[in-house]
Design an enzyme around this catalytic site. Sequence first.
Site, PDB file in Angstrom:
ATOM      1  N   GLY A 140       0.790  -1.225   0.000  1.00  0.00           N
ATOM      2  CA  GLY A 140       0.000   0.000   0.000  1.00  0.00           C
ATOM      3  C   GLY A 140       0.821   1.273   0.000  1.00  0.00           C
ATOM      4  N   ASP A 186      -8.476   0.148 -16.326  1.00  0.00           N
ATOM      5  CA  ASP A 186      -8.574   0.751 -15.000  1.00  0.00           C
ATOM      6  C   ASP A 186      -7.727   2.015 -14.889  1.00  0.00           C
ATOM      7  OD1 ASP A 186      -6.563  -1.483 -15.143  1.00  0.00           O
ATOM      8  OD2 ASP A 186      -5.887  -0.557 -13.281  1.00  0.00           O
ATOM      9  N   ASN A 187      -6.969   2.343 -15.937  1.00  0.00           N
ATOM     10  CA  ASN A 187      -6.164   3.564 -15.949  1.00  0.00           C
ATOM     11  C   ASN A 187      -6.718   4.598 -16.922  1.00  0.00           C
ATOM     12  OD1 ASN A 187      -4.407   2.439 -14.104  1.00  0.00           O
ATOM     13  ND2 ASN A 187      -2.917   1.790 -15.621  1.00  0.00           N
ATOM     14  N   ASP A 233      -3.002   8.104 -13.534  1.00  0.00           N
ATOM     15  CA  ASP A 233      -2.126   6.981 -13.203  1.00  0.00           C
ATOM     16  C   ASP A 233      -0.848   6.974 -14.036  1.00  0.00           C
ATOM     17  OD1 ASP A 233      -3.712   6.096 -11.159  1.00  0.00           O
ATOM     18  OD2 ASP A 233      -4.871   4.741 -12.409  1.00  0.00           O
TER      19      ASP A 233
END
Length: 365
Positions: free
Chosen positions: A123, A249-250, A259
């Site tokens: 993370g 997803d970008n 991103d």
Amino acid sequence: MTAIPFDNSYARLPERFYASVGPTAVAAPRLVRLNEALALQLGLDPHWLKGPEGLAMLAGNSVAEGATPIATAYAGHQFGGFSPQLGDGRAILLGEVVDRDGLRRDIQLKGAGPTPFSRRGDGRAALGPVLREYIVSEAMAALGVPTTRALAAVLTGEAVRRETLLPGAILARVAASHIRIGTFQFFAARRDAEALRLLADHVIARHYPEVAGREAPHLALLEAVVAAQADLVARWMLIGFIHGVMNTDNMSIAGETIDYGPCAFMDGYDPATVFSSIDEHGRYAYGNQPPIALWNLTRLAEAMLPLLAENQDEAVALAQSAVNRFNEQFQSALVAGFRRKLGLVTEQPDDVLLIKELLDAMQRA
């Protein structure tokens, strides 16, 4: 603590849209850079952000009053392969503010610790990629390219392990929103028609209010996203920008560059240029960006089919018609941009040929 006027519309959506999770505190935060002009545009006090309370918020050591920290859920095609669940694995959306122009903006901490979507990741983020995204995203903004923005870069005082130990950092990122093509794919993969409708209506209200009154607003939304992406990718091509990882997803529904990973600007013109070390087959090479954008938009259209018509064949025909507009819109934006770059003040029939000959010469030389 000085109040930040958060108004968190995405967090008011149903709980299956996100995971509620706070940032993980860090050992010794230190401000590397604050974007004071952007802070002022957001209606935030730069002096407070530089102070101990502001720094604690930017580092994830405290949560400002009114913030609703969440990690958003999304899916995505990564290098052509579909993953039904990805999500914010190291980014936490603190909330939204309305800036001085009346535009809603997300404030997100990237590298703020693990979330339920981390997939065994830590993370965290290293200082190098944080500084690259800060510099490149602000360069893109200065060049007039729609993009996420960098509010601050903060050292955490902790190391992160990649190939070696590296200094850890957090990027405070600002975006029109963090809704992606993959967000639609997440709910389509679950056959959650209600969530798809809620998401589409949220996107219309937030990004494309002009289509709300149309006879078929969800079709108009798809058409608007196609147009926004056509214009965005044309702007990339005009400045030699290579995104590097154009996974679904970008790709932002708002039409912003998002991103920044292995991104770069070409020094010498070659459409085959690749900057991602993991892109072994050149899927996301400079010259492939327009067809990949079209491929990604086709995946969006597929996800939105339940919103377009009750009859499957009719929905497919409407979606295909919307997506088919991409190439013409992209070419129009690209040629118009080259005319500006080359000082062609009047349109001539052979302008496209002239541009092609110039690019061919640049590639040879």
